[in-house]
Design an enzyme around this catalytic site. Sequence first.
Site, short mmCIF file in Angstrom:
data_model
loop_
_atom_site.label_atom_id
_atom_site.label_comp_id
_atom_site.label_asym_id
_atom_site.label_seq_id
_atom_site.Cartn_x
_atom_site.Cartn_y
_atom_site.Cartn_z
N PHE A 28 0.81 -1.15 -0.10
CA PHE A 28 -0.17 0.06 0.15
C PHE A 28 1.00 1.13 0.01
CE2 PHE A 28 -3.12 -2.86 1.73
CZ PHE A 28 -3.93 -2.85 0.79
N GLY A 29 1.93 1.21 0.79
CA GLY A 29 2.69 2.59 0.87
C GLY A 29 3.67 2.77 -0.13
N VAL A 93 15.15 -7.85 -0.99
CA VAL A 93 16.15 -7.00 -0.40
C VAL A 93 16.70 -7.66 0.95
CG1 VAL A 93 16.58 -4.89 0.83
CG2 VAL A 93 15.12 -4.88 -1.06
N GLU A 184 -12.39 -11.88 11.73
CA GLU A 184 -12.83 -12.10 10.50
C GLU A 184 -12.60 -13.59 9.87
OE1 GLU A 184 -10.93 -9.20 8.05
OE2 GLU A 184 -12.67 -7.79 8.17
N ASP A 313 4.06 0.19 7.61
CA ASP A 313 4.34 -0.94 8.86
C ASP A 313 5.82 -0.96 9.18
OD1 ASP A 313 1.58 -1.64 8.49
OD2 ASP A 313 1.89 -3.65 8.14
C1 LIG Z 1 -4.45 -10.52 7.26
C2 LIG Z 1 -4.53 -8.94 7.37
C3 LIG Z 1 -5.67 -8.09 7.37
C4 LIG Z 1 -5.41 -6.49 7.10
N1 LIG Z 1 -6.63 -6.06 7.27
C5 LIG Z 1 -6.50 -4.56 7.25
C6 LIG Z 1 -7.62 -3.81 6.98
O1 LIG Z 1 -8.89 -4.37 6.68
N2 LIG Z 1 -7.68 -2.46 6.84
C7 LIG Z 1 -6.49 -1.82 7.26
O2 LIG Z 1 -6.23 -0.67 7.07
N3 LIG Z 1 -5.14 -2.48 7.38
C8 LIG Z 1 -5.46 -3.77 7.14
N4 LIG Z 1 -4.05 -4.61 7.65
C9 LIG Z 1 -2.84 -4.08 7.88
C10 LIG Z 1 -2.20 -3.58 6.34
O3 LIG Z 1 -2.36 -4.64 5.35
C11 LIG Z 1 -0.82 -2.88 6.43
O4 LIG Z 1 -1.13 -1.84 7.41
C12 LIG Z 1 -0.43 -2.46 5.17
O5 LIG Z 1 -0.26 -3.32 4.20
C13 LIG Z 1 0.88 -1.78 5.43
O6 LIG Z 1 1.38 -1.42 4.18
P1 LIG Z 1 2.80 -1.22 3.81
O7 LIG Z 1 3.05 -0.75 2.44
O8 LIG Z 1 3.81 -0.85 4.96
O9 LIG Z 1 3.21 -2.95 3.67
P2 LIG Z 1 2.63 -3.90 2.77
O10 LIG Z 1 1.31 -3.60 2.05
O11 LIG Z 1 2.67 -5.24 3.47
O12 LIG Z 1 3.69 -4.10 1.55
C14 LIG Z 1 5.13 -4.54 1.72
C15 LIG Z 1 5.80 -4.96 0.57
O13 LIG Z 1 7.09 -5.24 1.00
C16 LIG Z 1 7.35 -6.29 0.03
N5 LIG Z 1 8.56 -6.82 0.85
C17 LIG Z 1 8.67 -7.12 2.27
N6 LIG Z 1 10.22 -7.48 2.60
C18 LIG Z 1 10.70 -7.35 1.61
C19 LIG Z 1 12.33 -7.39 1.19
N7 LIG Z 1 12.80 -7.97 2.10
N8 LIG Z 1 12.55 -7.29 -0.15
C20 LIG Z 1 11.54 -6.88 -1.26
N9 LIG Z 1 10.43 -6.48 -0.88
C21 LIG Z 1 9.94 -7.11 0.47
C22 LIG Z 1 6.25 -7.43 0.16
O14 LIG Z 1 6.35 -8.29 -0.62
C23 LIG Z 1 5.10 -6.42 0.34
O15 LIG Z 1 4.71 -6.18 -1.10
C24 LIG Z 1 -4.22 -6.27 7.45
C25 LIG Z 1 -3.04 -6.99 7.61
C26 LIG Z 1 -3.22 -8.30 7.52
C27 LIG Z 1 -2.18 -9.03 7.83
#
Ligand SMILES: Cc1cc2nc3c(=O)[nH]c(=O)nc-3n(C[C@H](O)[C@H](O)[C@H](O)COP(=O)(O)OP(=O)(O)OC[C@H]3O[C@@H](n4cnc5c(N)ncnc54)[C@H](O)[C@@H]3O)c2cc1C
Length: 456
Positions: A28-29, A93, A184, A313
Amino acid sequence: MSPAPSARPHLAHNKGGRATVVVVGGGFGGLAVVRALRRLPVRTVLVDQNNYHQFTPLLYQVATSLLDPPEIAQPLRAIIRKVRNAEFFLGAVDSIDLERRTVHTSDGALAYDYLVLAAGSTTNFFGNASAEALGFGLKTVDDALNLRNRILMQYEAAKWADDDAARDRLMTFAVIGGGPTGVECSGALAEIDRVLAKDFREMATAGARVHLLEGSDRLLAPFAPHLRAAANRRLTRMGVTIHLNAHVTEVRPDGVALADGSFISAATVIWAAGVQAAPISATLGAKLGRQNAVEVEQTLQLAGHPEVFVIGDMAAFTAEGSQLPMLAPVAMQQGAVAAANIGQLLSGQTLARFHFVDKGIMATVGRNSAVVQAGRLKVHGFAGWLAWLGIHLLLIVSLESKLQTIASWAYNYLFFDRPLRLIIRPSDRRPTVSAPLVIKRVIVAKPRSPRRKSGV
Ligand SMILES: Cc1cc2nc3c(=O)[nH]c(=O)nc-3n(C[C@H](O)[C@H](O)[C@H](O)COP(=O)(O)OP(=O)(O)OC[C@H]3O[C@@H](n4cnc5c(N)ncnc54)[C@H](O)[C@@H]3O)c2cc1C
């Protein structure tokens, strides 16, 4: 707006007149960053260990046979196709050299002028080795498919079990964690049982049992009391047994042991008790906050490294004295601000501080019920579910996935059925062929080891 502590412009060692921004993580981010950077004179390289973006809020529906992966995950290349200044790099990474401004991946190294870390989080087993070894996480598409296979296989095994006790254990699921994911998942498990009962109609026992265990004295802690009560009532009506103040000390192959000495017999344990920041957070040498997230400045920069931003996150961002929760809207809003601040650095202007606009929280409780809390709006039941439905459809990335998801939900709603009941276990254990990589302009090192998918 007052100037931020590290608002001074950073001189980028840019190539061909354009600075390179490496974005780690296409969640998402990360996607919000890539999209917002399209308007800036930069070259963006999005790195992810997977070639797809996953919509985590619906993972539990993949695990319980309602949706298939393409409905909640889309190829990153397709998503960024129209972003002309963005490229995609597939690789995991494993470390970052902040001094040399280099990201090391499983498939080579990438130099950057600016870096945005958005690698999300992983399941937090809180150091409980038995939970990590035996519990099923629900954080990735892989996790969801593993759990789906496990659920379906439990039904197959139970059908031919020798005695009632063995059958009951096979058909009992313990869900650890009473937050939105646990609630859920429990509701969906109670429902899948009603569907599978059609296929396994001759089975003598009444079907699956679902135990939901929560360490504190309440489910869905951030929700208003009357919404929590509505969720409790609904789950209980669906046959879910709720255990509050239940501290799991050990997960065993046949169930879970609790701190009060009791034991709940269950062949499948689903660990939905929490997450922690992605492991690369701990490799940066930075100060860590709650859940191992990296402490960031109000501008989302890493202290001492104004060219590095940490969001979503992975970031421990403090607002009004407390760390923001790990939620998709936080990550998306931070992504937009991080990209805007890169623009400010490029033009030598003052950086913006991040302010989170809270749009609310929600969770489904079964097939046509949800609790929704958004500002003064607090609804539950069918009205809540309609709100949940609309908002999730808006958030799913592609039109194709939206249409597929609507079709699957409509089918489930009308026929109370789950069409996806295939047990598919990939068995190809041939080694992955890893050709030497030549990556124009960005790559600075050759691969350190071939990437191995199958462990052969
Ligand atoms: C089961 C579940 C249900 C959820 N439901 C909700 C909800 O209903 N509403 C809500 O607001 N939030 C929800 N969340 C929380 C939400 O998913 C996270 O807060 C959000 O995805 C964070 O976004 P992000 O961009 O930080 O990380 P993410 O969306 O998790 O993206 C991280 C990305 O980094 C990649 N990555 C990770 N490590 C590496 C690496 N070492 N090298 C290369 N790539 C890497 C991953 O493959 C991924 O694509 C839920 C989470 C889970 C687990």
